[in-house]
Design a protein around this motif. Structure first.
Motif, mmCIF file in Angstrom:
data_model
loop_
_atom_site.group_PDB
_atom_site.id
_atom_site.type_symbol
_atom_site.label_atom_id
_atom_site.label_comp_id
_atom_site.label_asym_id
_atom_site.label_seq_id
_atom_site.Cartn_x
_atom_site.Cartn_y
_atom_site.Cartn_z
ATOM 1 N N ALA A 114 86.896 64.090 18.138
ATOM 2 C CA ALA A 114 85.774 65.028 18.124
ATOM 3 C C ALA A 114 84.778 64.674 17.042
ATOM 4 N N LEU A 115 85.261 64.330 15.857
ATOM 5 C CA LEU A 115 84.364 64.046 14.736
ATOM 6 C C LEU A 115 83.591 62.753 14.959
ATOM 7 N N ILE A 116 84.254 61.709 15.463
ATOM 8 C CA ILE A 116 83.576 60.446 15.735
ATOM 9 C C ILE A 116 82.523 60.630 16.823
ATOM 10 N N HIS A 117 82.881 61.303 17.894
ATOM 11 C CA HIS A 117 82.019 61.385 19.072
ATOM 12 C C HIS A 117 80.896 62.408 18.941
ATOM 13 N N ALA A 118 81.066 63.382 18.070
ATOM 14 C CA ALA A 118 80.102 64.472 18.035
ATOM 15 C C ALA A 118 79.109 64.362 16.889
ATOM 16 N N ALA A 119 79.580 64.108 15.666
ATOM 17 C CA ALA A 119 78.698 64.318 14.520
ATOM 18 C C ALA A 119 78.653 63.176 13.522
ATOM 19 N N LEU A 177 74.086 55.399 32.880
ATOM 20 C CA LEU A 177 74.537 55.468 34.269
ATOM 21 C C LEU A 177 75.899 54.823 34.480
ATOM 22 N N PHE A 178 76.050 53.595 34.026
ATOM 23 C CA PHE A 178 77.251 52.843 34.381
ATOM 24 C C PHE A 178 78.481 53.272 33.589
ATOM 25 N N MET A 179 78.304 53.812 32.388
ATOM 26 C CA MET A 179 79.459 54.382 31.682
ATOM 27 C C MET A 179 79.875 55.706 32.319
ATOM 28 N N GLY A 180 78.904 56.410 32.908
ATOM 29 C CA GLY A 180 79.240 57.631 33.640
ATOM 30 C C GLY A 180 80.122 57.343 34.841
ATOM 31 N N PHE A 181 79.845 56.251 35.555
ATOM 32 C CA PHE A 181 80.684 55.870 36.696
ATOM 33 C C PHE A 181 82.151 55.722 36.280
ATOM 34 N N LEU A 182 82.380 55.159 35.079
ATOM 35 C CA LEU A 182 83.756 54.957 34.623
ATOM 36 C C LEU A 182 84.458 56.281 34.345
ATOM 37 N N GLY A 183 83.680 57.315 33.998
ATOM 38 C CA GLY A 183 84.284 58.622 33.763
ATOM 39 C C GLY A 183 84.895 59.220 35.012
ATOM 40 N N ILE A 184 84.404 58.802 36.180
ATOM 41 C CA ILE A 184 84.882 59.373 37.446
ATOM 42 C C ILE A 184 86.336 58.996 37.731
ATOM 43 N N ILE A 185 86.758 57.823 37.305
ATOM 44 C CA ILE A 185 88.088 57.334 37.690
ATOM 45 C C ILE A 185 89.137 57.522 36.605
ATOM 46 N N GLN A 186 88.763 58.108 35.459
ATOM 47 C CA GLN A 186 89.724 58.273 34.370
ATOM 48 C C GLN A 186 90.665 59.448 34.646
ATOM 49 N N ASN A 187 91.905 59.289 34.222
ATOM 50 C CA ASN A 187 92.896 60.350 34.402
ATOM 51 C C ASN A 187 93.386 60.933 33.079
ATOM 52 N N ASP A 188 93.057 60.281 31.975
ATOM 53 C CA ASP A 188 93.373 60.808 30.652
ATOM 54 C C ASP A 188 92.277 61.794 30.263
ATOM 55 N N ILE A 189 92.645 63.022 29.920
ATOM 56 C CA ILE A 189 91.653 64.065 29.657
ATOM 57 C C ILE A 189 90.682 63.669 28.548
ATOM 58 N N LYS A 190 91.193 62.995 27.509
ATOM 59 C CA LYS A 190 90.319 62.598 26.404
ATOM 60 C C LYS A 190 89.394 61.455 26.795
ATOM 61 N N ARG A 191 89.862 60.566 27.658
ATOM 62 C CA ARG A 191 89.024 59.433 28.038
ATOM 63 C C ARG A 191 87.870 59.861 28.945
ATOM 64 N N VAL A 192 88.082 60.885 29.754
ATOM 65 C CA VAL A 192 86.966 61.396 30.557
ATOM 66 C C VAL A 192 85.866 61.899 29.636
ATOM 67 N N TYR A 210 84.070 58.922 27.925
ATOM 68 C CA TYR A 210 83.047 58.250 28.724
ATOM 69 C C TYR A 210 81.803 59.122 28.892
ATOM 70 N N SER A 211 81.975 60.434 28.837
ATOM 71 C CA SER A 211 80.789 61.288 28.864
ATOM 72 C C SER A 211 79.989 61.106 27.578
ATOM 73 N N THR A 212 80.672 60.856 26.451
ATOM 74 C CA THR A 212 79.964 60.562 25.203
ATOM 75 C C THR A 212 79.144 59.295 25.339
ATOM 76 N N LEU A 213 79.748 58.253 25.902
ATOM 77 C CA LEU A 213 79.015 57.000 26.118
ATOM 78 C C LEU A 213 77.766 57.247 26.945
ATOM 79 N N SER A 214 77.900 57.992 28.010
ATOM 80 C CA SER A 214 76.770 58.261 28.885
ATOM 81 C C SER A 214 75.687 59.055 28.164
ATOM 82 N N GLN A 215 76.080 60.078 27.400
ATOM 83 C CA GLN A 215 75.099 60.893 26.689
ATOM 84 C C GLN A 215 74.426 60.116 25.569
ATOM 85 N N LEU A 216 75.141 59.217 24.937
ATOM 86 C CA LEU A 216 74.510 58.338 23.954
ATOM 87 C C LEU A 216 73.465 57.453 24.623
#
Length: 678
Positions: A269-274, A310-325, A328-334
């Motif tokens: 959370a700390l790395i990805h958010a602030a 866009l393309f990091m968002g695509f990877l979020g679709i196939i993830q099954n680990d709750i934290k990895r989804v 990948y949303s962090t990557l997309s928002q960045l």
């Protein structure tokens, strides 16, 4: 009206969490004899961050009233006319970042009491996250590139320690080394950019550098590949942005960020958010006077950001680990933030940075709450129906999800739609591609976000079907006492931070969009050439207040794309679960590419890493051992040895040998002068 800020007060902001880190790190760890124990360790670190937060809020209030600060606190040394200093520049951008960093860090500190309760490294973890907070504060408060680089490298170092916090876990050690090495690539470009700035301005101070920005913009040099000359400022900006690509995880230097999930959830959370990933966005915004001088650099930033969004968002679709989804949303928002930087709407980028910090911290901490409630199961395929067992986690996670997808009235709506609208108004050549990417990314974001939400909180309960169930134990041997496998709500130290983060995730965008984008709050912190880059001024023409934007938002393409993504996820994962598998079979080649993450890890490990290792081996064996050691060092002593062995033959030690040599020498001398030289 306040017009000044106290240097002592500002110095206390980063020093308070540093003091907490030193107390917990020295007195609270095994190395220091664990003198003070767990309660004192977390109290010291939380108190330090709380002091920093209170002082940051006070500073923000003064900045809103017109106060500014830009001065040297301590001069470290001088090299000729180059001054190396510790100093602070506090304006709207800095004050906002100070509050975001300290508030999110405070929530993470509180949350950690519950999440790391049974971990043997409890005190060490608190020391690390406080040190992380200190490092980020030094970065955002700096008024010079030297201190910025110190904070830049410090957050990288502490992230290495935190990602590999469980150092007995091989995947964690691989992940922290990967993060460290990938960031070295970005930092190489960053330090080249700093070096070019110092070489041509003679200063590390922001104010002095920006005063010479127009001079930098006029310097050109011959293109080594032929064609038109290159501008020095273009090279500087691209080098600086390569640093941002590493820290803020932009394609192709994004590969470290998903693997950072190997660390404990609070640090995710700390790395990805602030902290770490926002450093690159902040740096480019701070250096906007330089970036405004190079359309080439801005187009490059637009393309990289659009690909990432866009393309990091695509990877979020196939993830099954709750934290990895969520990762990948962090990557997309960045990527969205980077697109805003490329479109010269820096204030929109930092606005999304701020709103994203709150709802992304909320999503990560809520995901951690789910993991705790499900006895450290992280696979969303074996969840379902969690809503009725964990109501606080459920509602806060839903609020974070609605903010992430840009639902009108939620904070993410104001910042995300502002990016999309601004890019639409940009006149740069790459803006068309970027606009299409961020618009398509809205559907993708909504789809993977609600896929995660529905699989975790709704539908059938699938806890007992998990073949790898922990049966009440996590990977580190902690017994959570819930062998029945049913979820349970987490304690108040976990849920209170969720509630406190949910509040700004919902409301802060509505109340801050006008002053941050169109008011005077960031005017003196960010430079935009409105004639060349009119995106923000054109967006201002159609902005009629947050409520009007909200009402208009229900009729815009982003809203309908977000709604389509949510409905699609609802149908595929709750109503007709056979659809995703059918789509996967029909798009098998695409799925293979996505499952292998575009083969970038394979390329890095088998081409880049092995190639670098082969080059190093060649230089070692061929250059060092072969040429230098064998050809220069060994050959030289062998030559000396051979010459000495020949000369040694003439040194017999007998007097008559030396007399004979002298006589022969005299005869040769006389012969030369009598018969040859005359």
């Amino acid at each position: 009206m306040s017009t000044t800020l106290s240097a002592t007060t500002l110095l206390a902001v980063p020093l308070a969490p540093l003091a907490g880190a030193l107390i917990a790190g020295i007195l609270g760890t095994t190395f220091g004899g664990n003198v003070i124990g767990r309660r004192a360790s977390h109290t010291a670190t939380i108190l330090g961050v709380l002091v920093a937060f209170v002082l940051s809020v006070s500073t923000l209030m003064d900045v809103i009233d017109g106060a500014r600060f830009n001065a040297t606190i301590y001069e470290w040394m001088r090299i000729g006319s180059l001054k190396m200093e510790i100093g602070f520049m506090v304006d709207g951008l800095t004050a906002m970042m100070m509050c975001v960093v300290t508030f999110v860090s405070l929530m993470v500190h509180l949350y950690t009491i519950g999440y790391m309760e049974e971990d043997a490294g409890y005190n060490r973890f608190f020391a690390y996250i406080s040190l992380f907070t200190f490092s980020m504060l030094m970065l955002v408060m700096s008024n010079n590139l030297l201190q910025l680089f110190f904070g830049w490298e410090a957050v990288g170092l502490v992230s290495y320690l935190l990602i590999g916090f469980w150092y007995n876990k091989p995947t964690a050690i691989f992940a922290n080394m990967k993060a460290f090495l990938v960031n070295r690539v970005g930092d190489f470009g960053f330090i080249l950019g700093i070096g070019l700035i110092v070489a041509h301005t003679g200063s590390l101070n922001y104010t002095e550098i920006f005063a010479k920005a127009s001079e930098l913009g006029a310097i050109g040099f011959a293109n080594p590949f032929g064609g038109a000359d290159w501008l020095l400022v273009t090279v500087i900006c691209i080098c600086l942005f390569i640093g941002a690509m590493g820290k803020s995880a932009q394609f192709p230097l994004h590969v470290w960020l998903p693997d950072s999930m190997e660390g404990p959830t609070p640090i995710s959370a700390l790395i990805h958010a602030a902290t770490m990933v926002t450093a690159g966005i902040f740096m480019v915004s701070r250096m906007s006077p330089l970036f405004e001088l190079s359309d080439t650099a801005l187009n490059f930033i637009l393309i990289i950001g659009a690909i990432t969004a866009l393309f990091m968002g695509f990877l979020g679709i196939i993830q099954n680990d709750i934290k990895r989804v969520v990762a990948y949303s962090t990557l997309s928002q960045l990527g969205y933030m980077t697109v805003a930087l490329g479109a010269s709407v820096y204030s929109v980028a930092v606005f999304h940075l701020m709103t994203h910090a709150f709802f992304k911290a909320l999503l990560f901490l809520a995901a951690g709450s789910v993991i705790m409630g499900l006895h450290h199961n992280q696979d969303i395929r074996w969840m379902g129906g969690v809503r009725k067992y964990m109501p606080i986690t459920w509602i806060t996670f839903l609020l974070g999800t609605l903010a992430l997808i840009g639902t009108p009235l939620f904070s993410g709506f104001y910042s995300k739609d502002s990016i999309i609208e601004s890019v639409h108004f940009s006149t740069l050549p790459a803006a068309g591609f970027a606009y299409a990417a961020v618009l398509a990314g809205v559907f993708v974001t909504s789809f993977y976000s609600f896929r995660l939400y529905f699989l975790v909180f709704h539908g059938k309960e699938r806890y007992d079907q998990n073949p790898d169930a922990h049966n009440g134990h996590d990977d580190h041997g902690h017994d959570h006492g819930h062998g029945d496998g049913k979820p349970h709500e987490t304690p108040w130290v976990v849920t209170v931070p969720l509630v406190l983060l949910a509040i700004p995730s919902v409301f802060i965008g509505f109340f801050t969009i006008e002053p941050m984008l169109f008011g005077s709050f960031l005017k003196d912190a960010i430079t935009i050439n409105a004639e060349l880059h009119p995106a923000l001024s054109k967006f201002a023409e159609i902005f009629h207040g947050p409520m009007a934007m909200t009402l208009h938002g229900f009729s815009t393409p982003p809203f309908w794309l977000a709604l389509a993504g949510a409905v699609s996820a609802w149908y595929m994962y709750l109503i007709n679960p056979s659809v995703p598998a059918a789509i996967g079979r029909a798009l098998k080649p695409v799925m293979t590419v996505l499952e292998n993450k575009y083969y970038l890890d394979w390329f890095n490990e088998n081409v880049i890493a092995r190639g670098a290792r082969a080059l190093g081996t060649g230089l070692w064996k061929g250059g060092d051992r072969g040429l230098i050691e064998g050809g220069v060092v060994n050959a030289s002593w062998k030559l000396v040895g051979w010459v000495s062995s020949v000369v040694r033959q003439a040194q017999s030690g007998y007097l008559y040998h030396y007399a004979l040599v002298m006589i022969v020498g005299v005869l040769l001398f006389m012969t030369y002068f009598v018969w040859i030289a005359r």
